[in-house]
Enzyme design. Structure first.
Site, PDB file in Angstrom:
ATOM      1  N   GLU A 803       0.826  -1.201   0.000  1.00 25.90           N
ATOM      2  CA  GLU A 803       0.000   0.000   0.000  1.00 25.90           C
ATOM      3  C   GLU A 803       0.865   1.258   0.000  1.00 25.90           C
ATOM      4  O   GLU A 803       0.503   2.278  -0.543  1.00 25.90           O
ATOM      5  CB  GLU A 803      -0.934  -0.016   1.226  1.00 25.90           C
ATOM      6  CG  GLU A 803      -1.971   1.084   1.199  1.00 25.90           C
ATOM      7  CD  GLU A 803      -2.963   0.972   2.349  1.00 25.90           C
ATOM      8  OE1 GLU A 803      -3.163  -0.144   2.873  1.00 25.90           O
ATOM      9  OE2 GLU A 803      -3.525   2.009   2.743  1.00 25.90           O
ATOM     10  N   ARG A 881      -7.310   3.031  13.678  1.00 28.29           N
ATOM     11  CA  ARG A 881      -8.220   1.878  13.556  1.00 28.29           C
ATOM     12  C   ARG A 881      -8.143   1.015  14.820  1.00 28.29           C
ATOM     13  O   ARG A 881      -9.155   0.533  15.325  1.00 28.29           O
ATOM     14  CB  ARG A 881      -7.900   1.062  12.310  1.00 28.29           C
ATOM     15  CG  ARG A 881      -8.856  -0.087  12.103  1.00 28.29           C
ATOM     16  CD  ARG A 881      -8.858  -0.589  10.673  1.00 28.29           C
ATOM     17  NE  ARG A 881      -9.538   0.314   9.777  1.00 28.29           N
ATOM     18  CZ  ARG A 881     -10.841   0.251   9.466  1.00 28.29           C
ATOM     19  NH1 ARG A 881     -11.598  -0.675  10.004  1.00 28.29           N
ATOM     20  NH2 ARG A 881     -11.387   1.104   8.631  1.00 28.29           N
ATOM     21  N   GLU A1266     -11.059  -7.752   4.940  1.00 24.43           N
ATOM     22  CA  GLU A1266     -10.364  -7.716   6.225  1.00 24.43           C
ATOM     23  C   GLU A1266     -11.146  -8.278   7.415  1.00 24.43           C
ATOM     24  O   GLU A1266     -10.558  -8.962   8.263  1.00 24.43           O
ATOM     25  CB  GLU A1266      -9.958  -6.265   6.539  1.00 24.43           C
ATOM     26  CG  GLU A1266      -8.953  -5.702   5.569  1.00 24.43           C
ATOM     27  CD  GLU A1266      -8.737  -4.222   5.781  1.00 24.43           C
ATOM     28  OE1 GLU A1266      -7.620  -3.839   6.129  1.00 24.43           O
ATOM     29  OE2 GLU A1266      -9.692  -3.452   5.587  1.00 24.43           O
TER      30      GLU A1266
END
Ligand SMILES: Cc1cc2nc3c(=O)[nH]c(=O)nc-3n(C[C@H](O)[C@H](O)[C@H](O)COP(=O)(O)OP(=O)(O)OC[C@H]3O[C@@H](n4cnc5c(N)ncnc54)[C@H](O)[C@@H]3O)c2cc1C
Ligand code: FES
Ligand code: FES
Length: 1335
Positions: A803, A881, A1266
């Site tokens: 990423e 997160r 995920e």
């Protein structure tokens, strides 16, 4: 005859896929894989690791077998096989067995139809392993398939669909197969998955290509055997045909390496950078290649492959009495655990002995029984020695002379007065080297239980395979009874010491294994004595569960997948909700799918290899590339001085280190050369002088000690501190979750192509974020972004690792390409990739929790610490997160979470599937379990009691509207028959002291979307051509997750056309600008909506035409539109509505919804553990997952199974270990273990929650990539449940800690019985530094 008189042949003759190859310049350093890929352009076989550990490079070799008068077919790792070793062989690659252009092989067809490939990078290797099996056995058993897959890894699928596809070959019935006629009636709108209506033919090998007659003829003619010599750039390879020549050659070149399988020497040369100029291959020397039964046992030629040895020993063991063949059976048992099939097919027994590795699996056995070894040299002739304590004299050193060659090994038969058994414990049971192994042999006075001789040999307990000499002496004359057991255990404890800093680490565990193994041997021997009538059952205390395998191990694999059927009236062209296979599936199984390194070389292309820091924290005093620049083929050294734009890319770190390095793996420069091999060698020659800087911060604890944090983030609900006062109980504890290596099968790679005009640069990259690469490249090149085009067709897996960390290679590559004006290719080796690119953040949580006696949790304060590594990268997002997911499914009214990112001197950690969510959710299960243990309640009761319900406000502020976790939880309990199974487990555990079972049910809630509001946008471009076909572009990259397949399905429904006229070519910054990374599980949502918008635009333009011509075909409609000058292209755009970014990270207050919606699931796992070794097996897993209305249930099930497997690795097998000075020890598949085929739960069931449309995403679907990963923590907590029972038996009750991963070491130590207690380090070891630290 002197060796100089040997015939010299520079031509290597072999066949590849039926075509004859004559290579006049064969270089012994070239591997078969490099030759296939680079010279023959057969790029189906992949390079995944280069060390024989992943199987991506598997090809089949066929060789004429004179003994049996037919060709022998066997799978090998082409990455280790020297090209010159295939002389007179036929090589079959994935391209040779089937193709989409001609005809698929049945293996390829079935694998694709069973959804057995996702990213497809492992697939050709898996196909070829299966192919080699079928060429040897038309109807294999499931066990055969398990064995043949031991050497293949897949990081995407979770293995279940591959096993299911291959299982079809185990049926001999062909058209009469029960699966064909079995039509399972849909019940309650569920269907049983898999192709119950697919007609499989029985496999028929008569269609396979024949062995080349020329090779058969030359195999039969003795005269065609000539001595060979291949002279390469640095290495000469000799291949004599008789013993005399062999001995002369060795005499002439005493330093020469004898190479058979090259599975040791290949690693030394290619991975460790050793240079051996002379290599001698004894594969054509008769004396080293024969096996026979002799009076005293069997004699085995040193160059016999382990697979041949296995076949031979099996045939002997069938003919002889059990007692006689005890050594043989021990070897056979050990060979089942020895490497993978591809390695065993080539590695020889002599190579294992002479490597003298302290963890050799065969040497303890040979030492314990005193095997006889015959050596020969041209100066002294033959000599026979017995392998004893004097044979191994140091690390990888034997008591032999340099010119001596091992000819054969004699393995003795035993008698009924002997008992023999071998043991091995490794991190992963299959295809892994031992942590500790052992062989034990006791000889009794005839007909008694009085010990005549006891031999105990251990591997992994010293620098050599060593015997417990003192203990062995002390037992002579003793009787085999409980007192002996007690004494031997305490003597072994004394004798088999390891200091705290011993290489390999795990000191206490290794010491506990020593006595645990003897305990097993003691009982095994008792049983043998009982069988022989020496002891009577009433006189002994025998426990058979100690001896055997885990009972779960032998269960036959089963699986089910259920999902909701599409409505009966859905159009047949419309594939939404149908389990259509991955659109690249057929290209992947045939090896036709092209990855970056499969792109043919560009004209004048050069290769780049990075030069990186070997120090964790240091000043760079000097960099001297001169010796490297003088090496063959080297063109340039590139470093910070060549960056004309910005070298410092802020949160992403520097392109090249500037004056200072802050981790091992920090990129300092790069060597550019004509070949990758030259660049690798030269990169090792760059001289760098450092001056260490202290402190060196490696672990989270180091960071806390030195107050080294980059940021702090808070999230608050209520007032936890105040509420603690109202709680019956308040306790404090810690929990840890280790890091994880992505281990995408395709390493990071790119090709940068400079253009002649306007400073343009085109980059092909295996990245998840082409826009990010474009932006970084433009910044370091100092050009506008519109000059950089990034193109990504597919990735061989990403999982978050690509990423942002692609920059580690793409930035140096574009810099080198600009400097030299030539295309630059950079493909990281597996070892570089693991050392440099970072992984999942390890987490530490310190928490304080307040709860009432009924289990109600009322207040919680958590301090989360993550190890961010040496740059910011995405650590901030990962921590946000983690913080927002710290509640999982539990309604704690007062909760305060503080996340701190530690700045350390390890490679920067980055995104990884779940992005911090799994870590904090695993931690949440840790505090829930702690509450349950403290109150002596079932954890499931505490979970259910504290679970959210609709209307509750979650930690990150959203109000729950359709909280489906409870439904998933209840369905999962029901489908898994949880309560009954739990009772059965409790019963099992009551009577089983050394094998324990456990069970756990875990719910999950996962918030979908990017934490950064602006990233929640998607973009697409739809082009329709006049033949009616559609070209689709969108902002996401296809990395195996099936995104392109789903996007084609979406376009198909939106346009009302079948999927086969829609195509996606690639993801490119020139078609879709400013795309968000393919991450956060949200790509289908945002890109799907964007595609729909673009399609809707075109459809509304077509609407008037359609109205006036209702009956024309799609192609006619499009043609009419063209003639009427209606635009047939449109862009689509989507931004996720209703998101807030009003979260004050300092105070912890939020207002509004941070995420678009929530995804739910639940899992029940059952495990069995071996208390004495820490080994475990997952007996059964049931998953119920909410994916809304699935766009494609086959792909969604694949994502769930794959995520579960990856999560399972996170919580059990995968452990990243650093040296105290910051080197990552666990580099490569040899040291770092991801789950293999055998780690799939024995019964694996996936159910998609029915009737749960999601109004917030495309066609009522939900994200799937995920969320399910965390469900694997059900295994961790099931293991904890099993350990709890073992602890109770060992006299311990109450709460205990089990951090993630629950490795065999952690499990064994947590059981804390006497074996473990006595293996404690002694006081004089205080102050020593452990070999490894956990970051
Ligand atoms: C992926 C992988 C997994 C592995 N797993 C295991 C495992 O589970 N257990 C285990 O024990 N090992 C394991 N190994 C190590 C290795 O495969 C074995 O040691 C193997 O038996 C070596 O045989 P080879 O023919 O490949 O050796 P080579 O690499 O060809 O040679 C190895 C060494 O032995 C010497 N040698 C070979 N033959 C003779 C001879 N006749 N006389 C004198 N010297 C000789 C060579 O000079 C060289 O130094 C593994 C290796 C790999 C790459
Ligand atoms: S690339 Fe050969 S085994 Fe991994
Ligand atoms: S499909 Fe196996 S690694 Fe991706």
């Amino acid at each position: 005859m002197s060796s100089n008189q040997l015939a010299i042949s520079d031509s290597l003759i072999f066949y590849v896929n039926g075509k004859k190859i004559v290579e006049k310049n064969a270089d012994p350093e070239t591997t078969l894989l490099t030759y296939l890929r680079n010279n023959l352009r057969l790029t189906g076989s992949k390079l995944g690791c280069g060390e024989g550990g992943c199987g991506a490079c598997t090809v089949m070799i066929s060789k004429w077998d004179g003994r049996n008068g037919k060709p022998r077919h066997f799978a090998v790792n082409a990455c280790l096989a020297p090209l010159v070793s295939v002389n007179k062989c036929a090589v079959t690659t994935v391209e040779g067995i089937g193709s989409t252009k001609t005809k698929l092989h049945e293996i390829q067809e079935r694998l694709a139809k069973f959804h057995g490939s996702q990213c497809g990078f492992c697939t050709p290797g898996i196909v070829m392993s299966m192919y080699a099996l079928l060429r040897n056995k038309q109807i294999p058993s499931l066990k055969d398939i398990d064995t043949c897959m031991q050497g293949n890894l897949c990081r995407c699928t979770g293995y279940r669909p591959i096993i299911a596809g291959f299982e079809t070959f185990t049926c001999a019935m062909g058209k009469n197969c029960c699966k064909i006629d079995k039509k399972i009636k849909p019940t309650e709108q569920q269907i049983e998955a898999e192709h119950t209506d697919t007609k499989w033919q029985a496999y028929d090998d008569s269609q396979e290509p024949i062995f080349p007659p020329e090779l058969m003829l030359s195999g039969k003619l003795k005269s065609s055997f000539r001595s060979l010599k291949y002279v390469g750039e640095n290495v000469t390879w000799h291949q004599p045909t008789n013993l005399q020549q062999l001995l002369l050659l060795k005499n002439e070149h005493p330093e020469a390496k004898i190479v058979v399988g090259n599975t040791e020497v290949g690693i030394e040369m290619h991975i460790k950078g050793r240079n051996y100029s002379q290599i001698i291959s004894p594969t054509n020397v008769k004396e080293l290649n024969c096996m026979e039964e002799i009076d005293e046992g069997v004699s085995i030629g040193a160059a016999c492959s382990l697979s041949d040895v296995e076949q031979f020993l099996k045939s002997v063991s069938k003919k002889r009495r059990k007692q006689e063949t005890q050594v043989i059976c021990s070897i056979l048992e050990m060979l089942e655990l020895f490497a993978g099939m591809q390695i065993r097919n080539v590695a020889c027994i002599g190579g294992n002995i002479m490597t003298a590795s302290p963890i050799s699996d065969l040497n303890p056995i040979l030492l314990a029984v005193g095997a006889k070894l015959t050596f020969a040299s041209s100066s002294s002739g033959l000599r026979e020695i017995q392998m004893d304590e004097n044979f191994f004299i140091g690390y990888r050193k034997t008591n032999t002379r340099k010119d001596e060659i091992l000819i054969s090994i004699k393995i003795p038969f035993l008698t009924e007065d002997d008992v023999m058994k071998a043991f091995k414990q490794s991190k992963r049971k299959e295809d892994d080297i031992a942590i500790v192994n052992s062989a034990m042999h006791v000889a009794f006075e005839p007909g008694t239980k009085t010990i005549k001789k006891l031999s105990i040999a251990f591997g992994g307990m010293a620098a050599i395979t060593n015997a417990a000499k003192q203990t062995m002496k002390r037992v002579v004359g003793r009787s085999w009874d409980e007192r002996l057991l007690h004494d031997v255990c305490s003597w072994l404890n004394e004798e088999m010491k390891l200091s705290l800093d011993a290489p390999g680490g795990m000191v206490r565990y290794r010491r506990a294994l020593v006595t645990s193994f003897f305990f097993k041997f003691y009982h095994y021997t008792l049983e043998a004595l009982l069988e022989n009538g020496v002891v009577q059952v009433e006189n002994i205390n025998i426990s058979r569960e100690i001896i055997g395998d885990l009972t779960a191990e032998n269960e036959q694999f089963t699986s089910t997948q259920t999902w909701q059927e599409v409505p009966e009236d859905q159009d047949t062209y419309d594939t939404i909700g149908r389990p259509i296979p991955h659109l690249s599936g057929l290209k992947q199984v045939t090896g036709e799918a092209q990855y970056i390194d499969d792109i043919p070389p560009y004209r004048e292309e050069l290769h780049m290899v990075l030069v990186y820091s070997t120090r964790a924290h240091a000043k760079i005093i000097n960099v001297d590339p001169t010796p490297a620049l003088e090496y063959t083929g080297v063109v340039s050294f590139v470093d910070k001085n060549d960056v004309i734009g910005k070298n410092d890319l802020g949160m992403y770190g520097e392109v090249f280190a500037d004056g200072k390095v802050s981790c091992v793996g920090h990129v300092i420069g790069a060597i550019v050369a004509d070949t990758q091999a030259h660049a690798i060698k030269a990169s090792r020659m760059v001289k760098i002088t450092y001056e260490d800087i202290l402190p060196r911060i490696i672990t989270i604890d180091d960071a806390i000690l030195h107050n080294s944090f980059s940021s702090t983030i808070k999230l608050n609900k209520g007032n936890a501190e105040e509420e603690f006062k109202n709680c019956d109980n308040v306790i404090e504890d810690e929990a840890r979750v280790g890091g994880q290596e992505h281990f995408y099968m395709e390493t990071q790679c790119c090709i940068a192509i400079p253009k002649n005009e306007d400073g343009e640069m085109e980059v092909f990259s295996s990245c998840q974020h082409p826009t990010g690469l474009q932006s970084m490249a433009a910044t370091c090149l100092g050009v506008q972004r519109n000059k950089v085009t990034v193109r990504t067709k597919r990735l061989g897996g990403g999982f978050g690792g690509k990423e942002s960390r692609f920059g580690v290679i793409s930035n140096p590559a574009v810099t080198a390409a600009r400097k030299l004006g030539k295309p630059i290719r950079c493909v990281l080796t597996r070892q570089e990739d693991m050392q440099i690119t970072g992984g999942r953040h390890p987490f530490l949580a310190k928490y304080k929790i307040g709860f009432d006696n009924d289990g109600r949790i009322k207040a919680l304060k958590i301090d989360l610490y993550s190890n961010g590594g040496n740059s910011d990268d995405l650590s901030y997002g990962v921590m946000t997160r983690a913080v927002t997911h710290a509640d999982n499914c539990y309604n704690v009214p007062h909760m305060e979470v503080t996340g701190r990112i530690c700045r350390t001197n390890i490679a920067s950690n980055t995104a990884f599937r779940g992005f911090g969510g799994p870590q904090s959710m695993i931690i949440s299960e840790s505090w829930i379990t702690k509450v349950a243990e403290t109150l002596n309640m079932d954890p499931e009761m505490v979970r259910a009691f504290n679970m959210y319900t609709d209307g509750d406000k979650v930690l990150h502020g959203s109000i729950l509207k359709q909280f489906k976790a409870k439904r998933c939880w209840e369905e999962c309990l029901d489908k898994s028959n949880f309560h009954n199974t739990q009772k059965e487990i409790r019963e099992f555990n009551k009577t089983s002291r050394w094998k324990k079972r456990g069970i756990a049910c875990i719910p999950s809630k996962y918030s979908v979307g990017f934490g950064l509001k602006h990233l929640n946008q998607g973009c697409a471009l739809v082009l329709i051509y006049t033949d009616g076909t559609v070209l689709l572009s969108h902002g996401g990259t296809e990395m195996g997750q099936g995104l392109d397949t789903k996007m084609v399905q979406v376009a198909s429904r939106s346009l009302g056309v079948p999927i086969d006229i829609i195509h996606i070519s690639e993801c490119s910054t020139s078609s879709v600008p400013n795309a968000s990374p393919t991450a956060a599980s949200t790509s289908s949502d945002i890109n799907g909506m964007a595609i729909k918008e673009a399609c809707d635009k075109i459809m509304s333009r077509l609407q008037p035409l359609r109205k006036s011509h209702p009956n024309i075909t799609w192609v006619e409609l499009i043609n009419k539109a063209y003639m009427e000058r209606i635009s047939l292209s449109a862009t689509g755009f989507y931004r996720t509505p209703g998101l807030t970014d009003e979260w004050n990270h300092k105070t912890g207050t939020v207002s509004g919804d941070m995420f678009s919606y929530l995804a739910y699931g639940a899992a029940v796992s059952q495990v069995e553990i071996d208390v004495l070794t820490g080994h475990h097996v997952v007996l059964k897993t049931d998953l119920v997952v909410d994916v809304g209305n699935s766009l494609n249930p086959a792909i969604d099930v694949g994502q769930i199974e794959g995520a579960f497997a990856q999560g399972y690795g996170l919580v059990t097998l995968e452990e990243m270990l650093h040296s105290p000075s910051g080197h990552l020890w666990t580099v490569g598949p040899g040291a770092y273990k991801i789950p293999g085929f055998a780690n799939t739960p024995k019964h694996f069931n996936v159910h998609l929650l029915r009737s749960c449309p999601n109004e917030k995403a495309i066609y009522s679907s939900k994200a799937v990539g995920e969320p399910p990963l965390f469900l694997a923590s059900s295994v961790l907590y099931a293991i904890k449940d099993a350990i709890k029972s073992a602890r109770v038996d060992a006299g311990m009750t109450g709460a205990f800690r089990l951090d993630s991963p629950a490795t065999a070491e952690r499990i064994r130590l947590a059981c804390e019985d006497d074996f473990v207690r006595k293996a404690k380090p002694t006081e004089d070891e205080n102050g020593l530094q452990a070999w490894a630290v956990r970051a």
